[in-house]
Design a protein around this motif. Structure first.
Motif, PDB file in Angstrom:
ATOM      1  N   UNK A  10      27.592 -29.239 -81.843  1.00  0.00           N
ATOM      2  CA  UNK A  10      29.202 -29.026 -81.863  1.00  0.00           C
ATOM      3  C   UNK A  10      29.538 -28.156 -83.035  1.00  0.00           C
ATOM      4  N   UNK A  11      29.126 -28.723 -84.195  1.00  0.00           N
ATOM      5  CA  UNK A  11      29.730 -28.062 -85.523  1.00  0.00           C
ATOM      6  C   UNK A  11      29.172 -26.176 -85.631  1.00  0.00           C
ATOM      7  N   UNK A  12      28.067 -26.097 -85.283  1.00  0.00           N
ATOM      8  CA  UNK A  12      27.472 -24.785 -84.965  1.00  0.00           C
ATOM      9  C   UNK A  12      28.310 -23.954 -83.937  1.00  0.00           C
ATOM     10  N   UNK A  16      31.141 -20.796 -84.975  1.00  0.00           N
ATOM     11  CA  UNK A  16      31.159 -19.478 -84.133  1.00  0.00           C
ATOM     12  C   UNK A  16      32.361 -19.351 -83.557  1.00  0.00           C
ATOM     13  N   UNK A  17      33.187 -20.377 -83.026  1.00  0.00           N
ATOM     14  CA  UNK A  17      34.418 -20.141 -82.538  1.00  0.00           C
ATOM     15  C   UNK A  17      35.422 -19.781 -83.634  1.00  0.00           C
ATOM     16  N   UNK A  18      35.167 -20.243 -84.872  1.00  0.00           N
ATOM     17  CA  UNK A  18      36.108 -19.797 -86.051  1.00  0.00           C
ATOM     18  C   UNK A  18      35.971 -18.326 -86.390  1.00  0.00           C
ATOM     19  N   UNK A  19      34.652 -17.765 -86.403  1.00  0.00           N
ATOM     20  CA  UNK A  19      34.215 -16.512 -86.579  1.00  0.00           C
ATOM     21  C   UNK A  19      34.947 -15.595 -85.491  1.00  0.00           C
ATOM     22  N   UNK A  20      34.778 -15.908 -84.236  1.00  0.00           N
ATOM     23  CA  UNK A  20      35.404 -15.280 -83.075  1.00  0.00           C
ATOM     24  C   UNK A  20      36.987 -15.036 -83.349  1.00  0.00           C
ATOM     25  N   UNK A  21      37.456 -16.118 -83.960  1.00  0.00           N
ATOM     26  CA  UNK A  21      39.101 -15.933 -84.226  1.00  0.00           C
ATOM     27  C   UNK A  21      39.249 -15.016 -85.470  1.00  0.00           C
ATOM     28  N   UNK A  22      38.336 -15.082 -86.605  1.00  0.00           N
ATOM     29  CA  UNK A  22      38.417 -14.649 -87.556  1.00  0.00           C
ATOM     30  C   UNK A  22      38.426 -13.136 -87.605  1.00  0.00           C
ATOM     31  N   UNK A  63      37.386 -35.568 -81.168  1.00  0.00           N
ATOM     32  CA  UNK A  63      36.522 -34.571 -81.341  1.00  0.00           C
ATOM     33  C   UNK A  63      36.947 -33.493 -82.351  1.00  0.00           C
ATOM     34  N   UNK A  64      36.363 -33.977 -83.567  1.00  0.00           N
ATOM     35  CA  UNK A  64      36.652 -33.131 -85.069  1.00  0.00           C
ATOM     36  C   UNK A  64      36.075 -31.806 -84.607  1.00  0.00           C
ATOM     37  N   UNK A  65      35.035 -31.532 -84.124  1.00  0.00           N
ATOM     38  CA  UNK A  65      34.172 -30.240 -84.305  1.00  0.00           C
ATOM     39  C   UNK A  65      35.279 -29.315 -83.248  1.00  0.00           C
ATOM     40  N   UNK A  66      35.719 -29.793 -82.120  1.00  0.00           N
ATOM     41  CA  UNK A  66      36.529 -28.964 -81.126  1.00  0.00           C
ATOM     42  C   UNK A  66      37.972 -28.524 -81.807  1.00  0.00           C
ATOM     43  N   UNK A  67      38.402 -29.579 -82.541  1.00  0.00           N
ATOM     44  CA  UNK A  67      39.746 -29.380 -83.007  1.00  0.00           C
ATOM     45  C   UNK A  67      39.774 -28.297 -84.626  1.00  0.00           C
ATOM     46  N   UNK A  68      38.513 -28.462 -85.054  1.00  0.00           N
ATOM     47  CA  UNK A  68      38.263 -27.435 -86.141  1.00  0.00           C
ATOM     48  C   UNK A  68      37.948 -26.038 -85.845  1.00  0.00           C
TER      49      UNK A  68
END
Length: 85
Positions: A10-12, A16-22, A63-68
């Motif tokens: 979930x954290x990995x 990846x999602x954060x990198x997508x938005x960056x 769900x902290x990883x989803x929110x993050x």
């Protein structure tokens, strides 16, 4: 998979999602330099991130990883939309 492996996954996936938005930063820069991109995809991404964030914060346990993963997407995708006009 055990619980620890699922949490790590979930954290990995969140990273990846954060990198997508960056990656929107490049489009924001292009928009600001006059090379305007389409606003449709980042607008849908903004709404998607808002919905996933609400879901993640309302579930129990939270769900902290989803929110993050989705909170940065709200701001970066919205900035892309705003600068595309």
């Amino acid at each position: 998979m055990n619980e620890k492996q699922i949490q790590t996954l979930g954290w990995v996936a969140s990273a990846m999602s954060i990198l997508m938005y960056v990656s929107y930063i490049a489009q924001i820069i292009n928009n600001l330099h006059g090379d305007k991109g389409s606003w449709i995809q980042p607008a849908v991404a903004t709404l998607n991130c808002i919905l996933w964030t609400i879901y993640a914060l309302k579930t129990r346990p939270v769900q902290k990883s989803i929110a993050a993963a989705n909170i940065p997407g709200i701001f970066l995708a919205a900035a892309t939309v705003i600068t595309s006009f």
